[in-house]
Write a protein that holds these residues in place. Structure first.
Motif, mmCIF file in Angstrom:
data_model
loop_
_atom_site.group_PDB
_atom_site.id
_atom_site.type_symbol
_atom_site.label_atom_id
_atom_site.label_comp_id
_atom_site.label_asym_id
_atom_site.label_seq_id
_atom_site.Cartn_x
_atom_site.Cartn_y
_atom_site.Cartn_z
ATOM 1 N N PHE A 197 -71.021 -60.605 15.656
ATOM 2 C CA PHE A 197 -70.150 -58.725 15.219
ATOM 3 C C PHE A 197 -71.140 -58.219 15.218
ATOM 4 N N LYS A 198 -72.029 -58.870 14.608
ATOM 5 C CA LYS A 198 -73.832 -57.590 15.014
ATOM 6 C C LYS A 198 -74.076 -57.467 16.765
ATOM 7 N N GLY A 199 -73.664 -58.514 17.061
ATOM 8 C CA GLY A 199 -74.424 -58.469 18.932
ATOM 9 C C GLY A 199 -72.918 -57.675 19.762
ATOM 10 N N GLY A 200 -71.447 -57.630 19.067
ATOM 11 C CA GLY A 200 -70.506 -56.783 19.834
ATOM 12 C C GLY A 200 -70.811 -55.875 19.342
ATOM 13 N N TRP A 201 -71.181 -55.105 17.854
ATOM 14 C CA TRP A 201 -71.527 -53.450 17.723
ATOM 15 C C TRP A 201 -72.816 -53.161 18.744
ATOM 16 N N LEU A 202 -74.042 -53.890 18.725
ATOM 17 C CA LEU A 202 -75.611 -53.688 19.661
ATOM 18 C C LEU A 202 -74.402 -53.888 21.069
ATOM 19 N N SER A 203 -74.133 -54.744 21.263
ATOM 20 C CA SER A 203 -73.495 -54.719 23.080
ATOM 21 C C SER A 203 -73.370 -52.518 23.281
ATOM 22 N N LEU A 204 -72.193 -52.853 22.249
ATOM 23 C CA LEU A 204 -71.303 -51.636 22.306
ATOM 24 C C LEU A 204 -72.172 -50.162 22.558
ATOM 25 N N TRP A 205 -73.338 -50.059 21.077
ATOM 26 C CA TRP A 205 -74.147 -49.057 21.711
ATOM 27 C C TRP A 205 -75.439 -49.008 22.695
#
Length: 355
Positions: free
Chosen positions: A19-27
């Motif tokens: 969850f957090k990793g997905g958001w950070l990847s997109l950012w």
């Protein structure tokens, strides 16, 4: 955080399918970074990783942080400037059932990543992401500061305390500030509160449990309505990790230590407050009731003191809890309507950056 800094930076991110990793990847993709992710398959179905097509703008490697040789090989190919370690077993109740997996992932995973860093030339900055639960929780009414004792009652929380001790040990033994001219690596850690946001479908988490109940036309069962947590949108701590990584890269070991990234004190709310606000924001079909069964121990009161991050990094929360809940509802309603969720997620990131 300076968005221009990230243009072209090579970033090795563990836990990118979460969850957090997905958001950070997109950012990071939006900022123009060259991102390599290393993680197990997405932990839930559905997942933010799949729904928001996170992999399309990065190099995605499926692997286990418990496999030290595999981590070293992947990092050697990626040749990162910056390493952000987020891969973890993140659930308290799961850790009671699977303590060995929790410790091997959350403790030896850190060791394996830091050993890979030692073996990879060119790494300048490392951020190890742990948790607010790394502290020895004394149920104090004030926030924990970065120099408080590590601890943890349950296997998950304790493993995060151990991860912080590992980080401190590697920092003094291998990435010591006095020998920075020799190794050139600055190592810090980030500790965040209870992170919420769109795209989280994990079990035994308040917002995902409620969204599942709404979808099934049921009342969400709440275990501990009076427990107080430092609730924050997922983008809040991520902005902290990015700010810290940038500082470590540009200023060396000045900021190579532990950092809290949590909400304002006014956003440390009881579970009951959060669920009532969420039901209001969602509208018809949302309700909750008390789960009276016996459950494993969980902390009742937990807050972070983030004065150091505000004063020394210039970091501060941007969205209050009301805005956070509104963004979660916006995200999930758009998902239910079949919207382009990669575009929706990137749009929320842009809105956050411009706040």
């Amino acid at each position: 955080m300076n968005p221009a800094f990230w243009q072209g930076k090579r970033v090795f991110l563990t836990g990118h399918t979460g969850f957090k990793g997905g958001w950070l990847s997109l950012w990071l993709q939006q900022l123009g970074a060259d991102v390599t992710g290393y993680a197990l398959e997405a932990p839930t179905t559905p997942s933010l990783f799949e729904v928001a097509d996170v992999a399309s703008g990065m190099q995605s490697i499926i692997g286990d942080v418990r496999d030290g040789d595999a981590v070293k090989r992947a990092m050697a190919v990626a040749r990162p400037d910056i390493v952000i370690h987020m891969a973890a077993q993140p659930l308290v109740r799961y850790s009671y059932v699977n303590p060995v997996e929790t410790y091997s992932t959350n403790v030896m995973g850190v060791v394996n990543v830091l050993e890979a860093v030692r073996a990879t030339p060119g790494v300048r900055a490392v951020v190890n992401v742990t948790s607010d639960k790394c502290y020895e929780n004394r149920e104090w009414p004030w926030g924990y500061r970065e120099n408080e004792a590590m601890g943890g009652y349950d296997p998950y929380s304790n493993s995060k305390g151990c991860a912080e001790l590992v980080t401190a040990g590697y920092r003094s033994s291998f990435f010591n500030a006095e020998k920075y001219a020799e190794h050139g690596i600055a190592l810090g850690s980030g500790r965040a509160g209870n992170v919420i946001g769109g795209g989280d479908w994990a079990m035994d988490r308040l917002i995902p449990d409620m969204l599942r109940a709404i979808g099934a036309g049921e009342s969400v069962m709440i275990r501990n309505p009076h427990a107080i947590r430092p609730w924050q949108h997922v983008l809040e701590p991520l902005s902290g990790y990015l700010t810290l990584a940038e500082k470590l890269h540009t200023e060396g070991t000045v900021h190579a230590e532990g950092w809290n990234f949590g909400p304002h004190d006014t956003d440390a709310k009881p579970v009951e407050w959060i669920i009532e606000r969420m039901t209001q924001e969602w509208g018809a079909g949302a309700s909750w009731s008390l789960d009276g069964q016996d459950h494993p121990h969980e902390a009742t009161y937990l807050k972070l003191d983030c004065s150091k991050a505000r004063g020394q990094l210039g970091w501060h929360p941007r969205w209050d809890i009301g805005q956070t809940i509104a963004k979660i509802v916006e995200w999930h309603k758009a998902c239910d309507e079949g919207a382009d969720m990669r575009a929706m997620t990137l749009a929320q990131i842009t809105t956050y950056q411009n706040t």
